[in-house]
Design a protein around this motif. Structure first.
Motif, PDB file in Angstrom:
ATOM      1  N   SER A 161      -3.903 -20.067  49.588  1.00  0.00           N
ATOM      2  CA  SER A 161      -4.614 -20.936  48.680  1.00  0.00           C
ATOM      3  C   SER A 161      -5.717 -21.706  49.465  1.00  0.00           C
ATOM      4  CB  SER A 161      -3.764 -21.764  47.793  1.00  0.00           C
ATOM      5  OG  SER A 161      -4.769 -22.430  46.994  1.00  0.00           O
ATOM      6  N   GLN A 162      -5.149 -22.409  50.853  1.00  0.00           N
ATOM      7  CA  GLN A 162      -6.163 -22.936  51.691  1.00  0.00           C
ATOM      8  C   GLN A 162      -7.374 -22.091  52.050  1.00  0.00           C
ATOM      9  OE1 GLN A 162      -4.401 -25.677  54.508  1.00  0.00           O
ATOM     10  NE2 GLN A 162      -2.921 -26.456  53.036  1.00  0.00           N
ATOM     11  N   VAL A 163      -6.709 -21.001  52.736  1.00  0.00           N
ATOM     12  CA  VAL A 163      -7.628 -19.967  53.646  1.00  0.00           C
ATOM     13  C   VAL A 163      -8.697 -19.418  52.561  1.00  0.00           C
ATOM     14  CG1 VAL A 163      -6.358 -17.976  53.613  1.00  0.00           C
ATOM     15  CG2 VAL A 163      -7.985 -18.597  55.261  1.00  0.00           C
ATOM     16  N   LEU A 164      -8.140 -19.305  51.280  1.00  0.00           N
ATOM     17  CA  LEU A 164      -9.117 -18.642  50.175  1.00  0.00           C
ATOM     18  C   LEU A 164     -10.251 -19.510  49.872  1.00  0.00           C
ATOM     19  CD1 LEU A 164      -8.606 -15.950  47.647  1.00  0.00           C
ATOM     20  CD2 LEU A 164      -9.568 -18.160  46.873  1.00  0.00           C
ATOM     21  N   GLU A 165      -9.736 -20.925  49.956  1.00  0.00           N
ATOM     22  CA  GLU A 165     -10.821 -21.833  49.574  1.00  0.00           C
ATOM     23  C   GLU A 165     -11.921 -21.950  50.461  1.00  0.00           C
ATOM     24  OE1 GLU A 165     -10.953 -23.078  46.374  1.00  0.00           O
ATOM     25  OE2 GLU A 165      -9.228 -21.766  45.748  1.00  0.00           O
ATOM     26  N   VAL A 166     -11.517 -21.829  51.667  1.00  0.00           N
ATOM     27  CA  VAL A 166     -12.633 -21.817  52.847  1.00  0.00           C
ATOM     28  C   VAL A 166     -13.362 -20.567  52.645  1.00  0.00           C
ATOM     29  CG1 VAL A 166     -12.838 -21.450  55.379  1.00  0.00           C
ATOM     30  CG2 VAL A 166     -10.942 -22.952  54.373  1.00  0.00           C
TER      31      VAL A 166
ATOM     32  N   GLY B 230      -9.390 -20.495  43.489  1.00  0.00           N
ATOM     33  CA  GLY B 230      -8.259 -20.631  42.594  1.00  0.00           C
ATOM     34  C   GLY B 230      -7.178 -19.551  42.514  1.00  0.00           C
ATOM     35  N   TYR B 231      -7.607 -18.503  43.404  1.00  0.00           N
ATOM     36  CA  TYR B 231      -6.442 -17.479  43.526  1.00  0.00           C
ATOM     37  C   TYR B 231      -5.860 -17.521  44.802  1.00  0.00           C
ATOM     38  CZ  TYR B 231      -7.837 -15.829  39.109  1.00  0.00           C
ATOM     39  OH  TYR B 231      -8.279 -15.951  37.764  1.00  0.00           O
ATOM     40  N   THR B 232      -5.025 -16.598  45.143  1.00  0.00           N
ATOM     41  CA  THR B 232      -4.389 -16.455  46.414  1.00  0.00           C
ATOM     42  C   THR B 232      -4.732 -14.888  46.703  1.00  0.00           C
ATOM     43  OG1 THR B 232      -2.194 -15.881  45.769  1.00  0.00           O
ATOM     44  CG2 THR B 232      -2.724 -18.247  46.554  1.00  0.00           C
ATOM     45  N   LYS B 233      -4.557 -14.409  48.059  1.00  0.00           N
ATOM     46  CA  LYS B 233      -4.849 -12.987  48.512  1.00  0.00           C
ATOM     47  C   LYS B 233      -3.441 -12.046  47.787  1.00  0.00           C
ATOM     48  CE  LYS B 233      -6.067 -10.136  52.382  1.00  0.00           C
ATOM     49  NZ  LYS B 233      -6.494 -10.219  53.994  1.00  0.00           N
ATOM     50  N   TYR B 234      -2.341 -12.675  48.077  1.00  0.00           N
ATOM     51  CA  TYR B 234      -1.087 -11.847  47.675  1.00  0.00           C
ATOM     52  C   TYR B 234      -0.348 -12.819  46.633  1.00  0.00           C
ATOM     53  CZ  TYR B 234      -2.325  -9.283  52.046  1.00  0.00           C
ATOM     54  OH  TYR B 234      -3.153  -8.716  53.040  1.00  0.00           O
TER      55      TYR B 234
END
Length: 295
Positions: free
Chosen positions: A159-164, A176-180
């Protein structure tokens, strides 16, 4: 006084320029103060002599204060003598003839002090970096294969890395999502062609690396080899800048060598300067550039 001298040097003041500035301030600040004293004294006293005397005392005090500062700071660059009222409209020292628009006679001392301070700050920075590495060695950063128990932590960091990435490329990533999700992570952890590594400090997970083991297909026009593709590296925001990413990368590099990989590759989004700088520091170089155009 030390801070004042540093300010004057940094802002390009000269002895004559400062001398003029101080006396202009003396007029524009001293006159209103003297007039205010005149009004206040006139409210309490009827004796004109007392009022005028009080105003004169205030004016003299302001002049003395200004002259003290002038004598301390506005000194000739050549002989070091303080500038006097006779110098108000002169551009050269009345004693030695030195150009009064040159540097302050104490300017070299200020610059030497600044060099010493910068050197001390640099030494302190180096010591802090050494202490940071020593602290990391003390807490013993361990990098291991991820397990199913790590899935909640992995989702948090995903979640943290997707927001970046969403902040860098909002036209591509959706916040607001995650890769997996959890199910997909279970499948990844069971897949032998993939490697997920977790860094932990004192038993607490603080970072991860998602990697794929790939092979360049055997074709006549390309070399056939195995390589490690780093899909993602992320460190918990509370532990960034502490060398944890370096530990993970070094571990991935060792694993890639042990698995017979020829090289390690990855992709970095344009705009992610911090990640790009980190991978360069690790010795990586650009291999190819992906380009786009909006239609």
């Amino acid at each position: 006084m030390k801070k004042i001298k540093k300010y004057l040097v940094e802002n390009g003041y000269t002895p004559l320029g400062l001398y003029h500035s101080l006396h202009i301030l003396e007029v524009f600040i001293g006159a209103p103060i003297a007039f205010l004293v005149y009004l206040i004294m006139g409210h309490f006293y009827d004796d004109a002599f007392t009022i005028i005397l009080a105003v004169l005392v205030v004016v003299v005090l302001i002049i003395i204060f200004t002259e003290c500062i002038t004598y301390t700071l506005c000194r000739c660059p050549g002989c070091g003598r303080g500038l006097r009222i006779e110098s108000m409209f002169q551009t050269h020292c009345m004693y030695c003839g030195e150009d009064l628009d040159g540097e302050f006679h104490w300017q070299s001392e200020v610059m030497a002090e600044q060099i010493r301070e910068d050197a001390e700050k640099e030494e302190q920075k180096i010591e802090e970096q050494k202490e940071e590495h020593r602290s990391l060695d003390t807490v013993n950063v361990i990098v291991r294969r991820a397990t199913v128990k790590d899935i909640p932590f992995l989702i948090t960091l995903l979640s943290q890395v997707l927001e970046v990435h969403a902040s860098i490329k909002p036209d591509y990533f959706v916040s607001g999502y995650t890769k997996y999700n959890s199910t997909e992570l279970e499948d990844i952890l069971d897949d032998e062609s993939k490697r997920v590594y977790v860094a932990e400090i004192n038993g607490a997970a603080v970072g991860y690396a998602f990697c794929d083991i790939k092979e360049m297909p055997a074709k006549p026009f390309v070399q056939h080899f195995k390589y490690m593709y780093i899909d993602d590296i992320c460190i918990d925001s509370n532990f960034r800048g502490k060398g944890v990413a370096t530990k993970i990368f070094e571990h991935v590099k060792e694993e890639a060598g042990a698995l017979g990989c020829r090289e390690i590759t990855l992709n970095v989004w344009t705009g992610n300067r911090r990640a790009f700088a980190f991978y360069q520091k690790m010795g990586m170089k650009p291999q190819k550039t992906t380009m786009e155009i909006k239609v």
